[in-house]
Design a protein around this motif. Sequence first.
Motif, PDB file in Angstrom:
ATOM      1  N   GLY A  53      25.015  43.769  31.691  1.00 29.15           N
ATOM      2  CA  GLY A  53      26.216  43.051  31.145  1.00 29.15           C
ATOM      3  C   GLY A  53      26.613  43.669  30.001  1.00 29.15           C
ATOM      4  O   GLY A  53      27.930  43.876  29.502  1.00 29.15           O
ATOM      5  N   HIS A  54      25.875  44.249  28.843  1.00 28.40           N
ATOM      6  CA  HIS A  54      26.172  44.881  27.952  1.00 28.40           C
ATOM      7  C   HIS A  54      26.643  46.138  28.267  1.00 28.40           C
ATOM      8  O   HIS A  54      27.670  46.545  27.622  1.00 28.40           O
ATOM      9  CB  HIS A  54      24.617  44.981  26.988  1.00 28.40           C
ATOM     10  N   ALA A  55      26.099  46.999  29.092  1.00 25.37           N
ATOM     11  CA  ALA A  55      26.568  48.042  29.452  1.00 25.37           C
ATOM     12  C   ALA A  55      28.111  48.156  29.985  1.00 25.37           C
ATOM     13  O   ALA A  55      28.698  49.057  29.518  1.00 25.37           O
ATOM     14  CB  ALA A  55      25.565  48.858  30.589  1.00 25.37           C
ATOM     15  N   LEU A  56      28.436  47.054  30.832  1.00 26.87           N
ATOM     16  CA  LEU A  56      29.694  47.183  31.422  1.00 26.87           C
ATOM     17  C   LEU A  56      30.635  46.776  30.313  1.00 26.87           C
ATOM     18  O   LEU A  56      31.852  47.044  30.430  1.00 26.87           O
ATOM     19  CB  LEU A  56      29.730  45.932  32.574  1.00 26.87           C
ATOM     20  N   VAL A  57      30.373  45.962  29.347  1.00 27.87           N
ATOM     21  CA  VAL A  57      31.301  45.612  28.356  1.00 27.87           C
ATOM     22  C   VAL A  57      31.531  46.761  27.638  1.00 27.87           C
ATOM     23  O   VAL A  57      32.725  46.995  27.043  1.00 27.87           O
ATOM     24  CB  VAL A  57      30.743  44.305  27.262  1.00 27.87           C
ATOM     25  N   SER A  58      30.688  47.424  27.274  1.00 31.55           N
ATOM     26  CA  SER A  58      30.839  48.777  26.387  1.00 31.55           C
ATOM     27  C   SER A  58      31.613  49.843  27.055  1.00 31.55           C
ATOM     28  O   SER A  58      32.300  50.473  26.635  1.00 31.55           O
ATOM     29  CB  SER A  58      29.391  49.408  26.124  1.00 31.55           C
ATOM     30  N   LEU A  59      31.654  49.816  28.401  1.00 29.09           N
ATOM     31  CA  LEU A  59      32.415  50.616  29.099  1.00 29.09           C
ATOM     32  C   LEU A  59      33.800  50.479  29.392  1.00 29.09           C
ATOM     33  O   LEU A  59      34.812  51.305  29.524  1.00 29.09           O
ATOM     34  CB  LEU A  59      31.741  50.945  30.608  1.00 29.09           C
ATOM     35  N   HIS A  60      34.055  49.101  29.117  1.00 32.00           N
ATOM     36  CA  HIS A  60      35.500  48.719  29.336  1.00 32.00           C
ATOM     37  C   HIS A  60      36.207  47.989  28.241  1.00 32.00           C
ATOM     38  O   HIS A  60      37.411  47.737  28.274  1.00 32.00           O
ATOM     39  CB  HIS A  60      35.598  47.330  30.615  1.00 32.00           C
ATOM     40  N   VAL A  61      35.516  47.723  27.201  1.00 29.70           N
ATOM     41  CA  VAL A  61      36.300  47.123  25.795  1.00 29.70           C
ATOM     42  C   VAL A  61      36.498  48.354  25.126  1.00 29.70           C
ATOM     43  O   VAL A  61      35.675  49.052  24.612  1.00 29.70           O
ATOM     44  CB  VAL A  61      35.358  46.199  25.205  1.00 29.70           C
ATOM     45  N   PRO A  62      37.907  48.468  24.709  1.00 32.02           N
ATOM     46  CA  PRO A  62      38.093  49.587  23.673  1.00 32.02           C
ATOM     47  C   PRO A  62      37.725  49.272  22.305  1.00 32.02           C
ATOM     48  O   PRO A  62      37.482  48.102  21.903  1.00 32.02           O
ATOM     49  CB  PRO A  62      39.693  49.671  23.763  1.00 32.02           C
ATOM     50  N   GLY A  63      37.035  50.285  21.692  1.00 34.62           N
ATOM     51  CA  GLY A  63      36.561  50.232  20.298  1.00 34.62           C
ATOM     52  C   GLY A  63      34.908  50.396  20.493  1.00 34.62           C
ATOM     53  O   GLY A  63      34.252  50.491  19.512  1.00 34.62           O
TER      54      GLY A  63
END
Length: 651
Positions: free
Chosen positions: A433-443
Motif C-alpha cells: 500500500g505504501h509503495a503503490l501510493v508513492s508510485l501514483h501520487v504526484p509529489g
Amino acid sequence: MNDDKQPPQQPQGNPWMKNLMIWAGILLAVLFFVQVAGGGGSAPAGNSIGYSDFLQKVEDGSVKNAVITKEYIQGELSNGQRYRTYAPQDPQIIDRLKQQGVAFSAEPEPQTSVWLILLYQSLPFLLMIGIAIFVMRQMQKNAGSGAMGFGKSKAKMLTEKHGRVTFDDVAGIDEAREELQEIVDFLKDPSKFARLGGKIPKGALLVGSPGTGKTLLARAIAGEANVPFFTISGSDFVEMFVGVGASRVRDMFEQAKKNAPCIVFIDEIDAVGRHRGAGLGNGNDEREQTLNQLLVEMDGFEANEGIIIIAATNRPDVLDPALLRPGRFDRQVVVPRPDIEGREKILAVHMKKLPLAPDVDARTIARGTPGFSGADLANLANEAALLAARKGKRLVAMKEFEEAKDKVMMGAERKSMVMTEDEKKATAYHEAGHALVSLHVPGCDPLHKVTIIPRGRALGVTWNLPERDRYSMNMKQMKARLALSFGGRIAEQLIYGEDELNTGASNDIQQATDLARAMVMEYGMSEKLGWLRYRDNQDEVFLGHSVARTQSISGETAKLIDQEVRRLVEEGEATARKVLTEHLDELHSLAAALLEYETLSGEEAKKAIKGEDIGREDPSKRHPALPVTGTSIPTTRRPRGGIGGPAPQGA
C-alpha cells in the motif's frame, strides 16, 4: 606540525613504580647493613652441650681449657673436641675451674659503634622523610591529575607525528575548509595580512550536525599549521566544586601564552558555554563562573596575542550571546551535511583504504545516500568491508555497498525472526500500500526499495529517496507524504475489513500527525490561520524568556488548529484510499511479488504491478507464492517501518 621523521619513542615505564623500586632497594640495603653490623660476627664454633653436662665434665677433668664471654663458654676437651655452652650468671664457675685446674680466660664484651647506635635511632625518621619526599615529588610531577591538581588544565598538546590529518583528508565541506585554511595561512605568514591592516581572528566556532566533520577539521588544522595545538573538551572544565573550572581556564591560557602562537581546540563547548541565568532557580554557579573566566580570557583587558580558539558544537542556539560576539568568536563556520558532490569526494577518501571491485561506483552510491553525513559515509564503507570479509571475498563489490546502505538506512535484517504466514501477508499488503501510493501520487519521492524482511524494530520497510538533494519541501510534497503515510493502513482496511485493523500503523499515524501539525503551526500552510507561527522552540525550556517564549493561544485558536490538522490528515487519507481503490489489482500483484521475493527495488515493483517478469534468475531468491485472498490477521502487531527515508530539512 612538521613532517620531520623521528624514530618512534620507546614506551617508558611507570615513574611511580620506578621510584618505588629505587626506595625499596635503598631500604633493603640499610636493613642488610644493620643486620650484618648488629650480628657481632658468627656464632662460636663447636658442639653445643648443656650447662649441666659442662659442669659434669669440669668435675671429671675432661675440660682442657675454657674461654668465658658474656653469653657463651667455649673451649676444648681433653680428647681434642671443641665445645660450647650457654653461660648463665653463675658466680661459682670461676672457683670450680680453679679447683679442677682448667685453664680459662675471659673476652670483653664487644663495644657497639656510636654510628651504629645513631643509625638505629634515626632509621625510623629517615624512612618517614624518604616517604614524604617520594609523595611530594609525585604530586609535583603529576599536578594536573593528582590530588592537588584540581585547578590545573587538562588540555593536551598534540605532538604525534603518526596518524597526521591534513586538509587533503577533508572532503565535501569546501567552504568550511577555506575559512579555516585562511587561519592556517595567517599563522604561517602573518605579514601577508598585517601590511594591509588585517588582524588574526581570535576565535572560530564550528557549527554543524553530529558527524559532519567538525573535529576532523580541527585535526586537519593541527596537521597543517606548524604551531602547537592544544585540545580539550568542554566537559573537562566542569567540576562539582565552584571555582575549579575557572582555575582550569586560567591555567589553560597560561600554557597557551607560553607556546604562542598556538591553537586551542575546545570540543563540545556547549557543555560550558550555555546561556547564563537560564537554569531553574539560581542556575549553576560553577558553570557560569567558568564561562565568565573564559569570556575574560578570550577578550578582556589583557590581550592574548597569538592564541586562536577553535570550538565545535552542534547546539549554537544554547550558547551565551557574549561568547558569540566579534572579538571572541569572530567567525561562525557552518559545517553542513555534504551534497552529492561532497558525498562522492568523501566516499573516495574512505574507499582509498579498501580493495575495490571494478563495479564499484562512488557516484552511484552518493546518489543513493542523500542526507548522509561524513560519519555515516565512513560507517557505510566500513560496513561494506565487513560484509565482504564475512563472505570470504578478497574485494569489496558494489553488492556489499548496497547491502551496507540498506543496513545503515533501514537496520539489520532479523532473519532469525519467525513470522506466521498471516503476518507475512498482512505485512506484504501494508508495504504494498505504501509503495503503490508513492508510485501514483504526484509529489512523492521515487520508490527506492520495499521489503517485508524485518529490519530493526520494523516488520517491513518502504523506502523512498529523492532524485537530488533537497533542502525544503513545498505543500504538494507534504500532502503527498501525508497520503503516503496512510497507504499501509488503507490497504489493510480494504483487504481485511474495518474490524481487523491492528497496531501496525502507529508509527505512520504519528509521522502524519506531526507533519500536519507543523504545516499548520509552523509553516503557515493553512488559509484559516494565516502566516502566523503558533509554536516556538519547545525543546529548550531552560533558555529563559529572551530565547524561547511559550505562545499563549486562545481556546478558539487551539480548536481551529485541531480542525485544520484533522482536515489535512483526512485529505491525505482520502487520497490514499482513492489510489488504492482504483488500483486494487495492482495492490494484489505487488503483495504477491513481495511474498515471493521478499525484497523489491523500485523498478522491480513497477514491473510487478504491470504483471511483467522482474528478471530474477536466481532461484534462491524466490519463495513459494502464497494466496493473496483475504485472511484474518492478529490484532496486536509491532509497529512497522512504514515510509522510510531521510527527512529533508524543515519536514
